[in-house]
Scaffold this motif. Structure first.
Motif, PDB file in Angstrom:
ATOM      1  N   VAL A 136       0.378  -1.379  -0.257  1.00 52.89           N
ATOM      2  CA  VAL A 136       0.086  -0.101   0.032  1.00 52.89           C
ATOM      3  C   VAL A 136       0.936   1.847  -0.320  1.00 52.89           C
ATOM      4  O   VAL A 136       0.658   2.399  -0.990  1.00 52.89           O
ATOM      5  CB  VAL A 136      -0.665   0.312   1.176  1.00 52.89           C
ATOM      6  N   LEU A 137       2.295   1.158   1.031  1.00 49.01           N
ATOM      7  CA  LEU A 137       3.051   2.170   0.491  1.00 49.01           C
ATOM      8  C   LEU A 137       3.852   2.641  -0.749  1.00 49.01           C
ATOM      9  O   LEU A 137       3.352   3.633  -0.597  1.00 49.01           O
ATOM     10  CB  LEU A 137       3.897   1.944   2.059  1.00 49.01           C
ATOM     11  N   MET A 138       3.625   1.785  -1.321  1.00 50.53           N
ATOM     12  CA  MET A 138       4.580   1.788  -2.651  1.00 50.53           C
ATOM     13  C   MET A 138       4.363   1.593  -3.770  1.00 50.53           C
ATOM     14  O   MET A 138       4.429   2.393  -4.877  1.00 50.53           O
ATOM     15  CB  MET A 138       5.906   0.040  -2.546  1.00 50.53           C
ATOM     16  N   PHE A 139       3.025   0.995  -4.419  1.00 52.16           N
ATOM     17  CA  PHE A 139       2.326   0.893  -4.961  1.00 52.16           C
ATOM     18  C   PHE A 139       1.725   2.096  -6.100  1.00 52.16           C
ATOM     19  O   PHE A 139       2.174   2.625  -7.234  1.00 52.16           O
ATOM     20  CB  PHE A 139       1.356  -0.292  -4.852  1.00 52.16           C
ATOM     21  N   PRO A 140       0.853   3.322  -5.085  1.00 55.37           N
ATOM     22  CA  PRO A 140       0.830   4.358  -5.729  1.00 55.37           C
ATOM     23  C   PRO A 140       2.142   5.105  -5.890  1.00 55.37           C
ATOM     24  O   PRO A 140       1.941   6.081  -7.103  1.00 55.37           O
ATOM     25  CB  PRO A 140      -0.143   5.059  -3.973  1.00 55.37           C
ATOM     26  N   ALA A 141       2.753   5.271  -5.215  1.00 56.00           N
ATOM     27  CA  ALA A 141       4.296   6.747  -5.672  1.00 56.00           C
ATOM     28  C   ALA A 141       4.513   5.419  -6.665  1.00 56.00           C
ATOM     29  O   ALA A 141       5.147   7.000  -7.454  1.00 56.00           O
ATOM     30  CB  ALA A 141       5.185   5.878  -4.589  1.00 56.00           C
ATOM     31  N   ALA A 142       4.789   3.948  -7.004  1.00 57.30           N
ATOM     32  CA  ALA A 142       5.234   3.497  -8.278  1.00 57.30           C
ATOM     33  C   ALA A 142       4.239   4.237  -9.613  1.00 57.30           C
ATOM     34  O   ALA A 142       4.855   4.231 -10.462  1.00 57.30           O
ATOM     35  CB  ALA A 142       5.598   2.528  -8.094  1.00 57.30           C
ATOM     36  N   LEU A 143       2.775   3.546  -9.098  1.00 61.30           N
ATOM     37  CA  LEU A 143       2.297   4.108 -10.750  1.00 61.30           C
ATOM     38  C   LEU A 143       2.536   5.880 -10.949  1.00 61.30           C
ATOM     39  O   LEU A 143       2.252   6.358 -11.851  1.00 61.30           O
ATOM     40  CB  LEU A 143       1.278   3.904 -10.523  1.00 61.30           C
TER      41      LEU A 143
END
Length: 309
Positions: free
Chosen positions: A206-213
């Protein structure tokens, strides 16, 4: 279109439709000019090049206007105004249509998909592909100064290039960050503490995915696969990113609780009550995800020089 080569007429007609809808006008004009040149219609190609230049100037003027006028009602991009804008964004200027009907449609499709075998799995995959593509579109339009929720039919023209590819890229990114930590916890975690390890892994995703997207939108797919770029984005967005991560984590737990699974108090009620409960939770999730990605887009817009924009 008699002056266009036979093998290029279908593509030319498709690009004309996109031009009439006002989608990516500069790119479409240049593509139309290229087709005319390949067909030997050089005078018409010159006209399309002129229109491409006009579209580019118009886009630059809109961007300059946004830089000076920014969020809504010519408010500066302060943190307070960004948060206020993000809160109202999912329901502002007919945005509630995409938020409400999108969440209901997704809930029904997910419920039906889970219960209908292989065809259902394809339906579930299509829901997530479309959802992730729309989140990418929210980021893109927020960064470039679009004030309201993007219209699905206005902004999505070609299914493969504008929905399928961005959505599949997002799913690949999701599993890229999800699978390795899950495997590590399953192999090396203590049996008594597996649940804690899985909770930690879910929080990491949940922490990494939005930033990666978000990284795919302004740096490209390859950069999103390098963890340093999403982490750098988190740092630039600031503490508000971690606040939204905690809120998203909470909503996912609520969604699981109300989804009609064995741990849910709504499971025994059966349809339609558990479906309604799930749809309501999806509505909350859609609202928060749209608001958070709007917030990320506005912060990136404000700090564009630090993001290499």
């Amino acid at each position: 279109m008699e002056h266009i080569r036979d093998d290029l007429r279908a593509k030319y007609a498709e690009l004309l439709q996109r031009y009439d809808r006002g989608v990516d006008k500069k790119m479409v004009c240049n593509a139309l000019a290229a087709i005319c040149e390949d067909s030997g219609a050089f005078s018409e190609a010159a006209e399309w090049h002129i229109k491409a230049g006009q579209a580019d100037e118009q886009a630059k003027e809109e961007e300059r206007t946004y830089v000076t006028a920014t969020v809504d009602d010519e408010k500066p991009l302060t943190l307070e105004n960004i948060i206020s804008d993000a809160i109202t964004y999912p329901v502002r200027k007919n945005g509630w249509v995409a938020t409400v009907f999108g969440s209901i449609t997704a809930a029904v499709c997910l419920k039906l998909g889970i219960a209908t075998g292989l065809l259902g799995l394809f339906m579930v995959l299509l829901v997530y592909i479309t959802f992730f593509a729309y989140l990418s579109l929210i980021l893109h339009t927020s960064i470039t100064g679009y004030e309201k929720m993007p219209s699905f039919f206005e902004h999505f023209g070609d299914f493969s290039s504008e929905i399928m590819f961005p959505g599949l890229a997002a799913i690949i990114i999701f599993f890229y960050y999800a699978i390795p930590p899950f495997v590590l916890v399953a192999i090396f975690g203590s049996p008594d503490m597996h649940w804690l390890g899985f909770v930690a892994v879910i929080f990491y995703i949940v922490l990494m995915f939005p930033a990666a997207l978000a990284t795919t939108v302004f740096r490209g797919f390859g950069s999103a696969l390098v963890p340093l770029f999403p982490i750098y984005l988190m740092i630039l967005i600031g503490p508000i990113y971690f606040v939204t991560t905690v809120l998203m984590m909470f909503t996912y737990v609520v969604a699981l609780f109300m989804s009609g699974t064995a741990i849910s108090p709504f499971a025994a009620l059966g349809p339609p009550f558990n479906v309604i409960a799930f749809a309501f939770t999806m509505l909350i999730n859609f609202y928060l995800m749209f608001a958070f990605f709007r917030l990320y887009g506005l912060v990136i817009r404000k700090k564009g020089d630090k993001f290499g924009m």
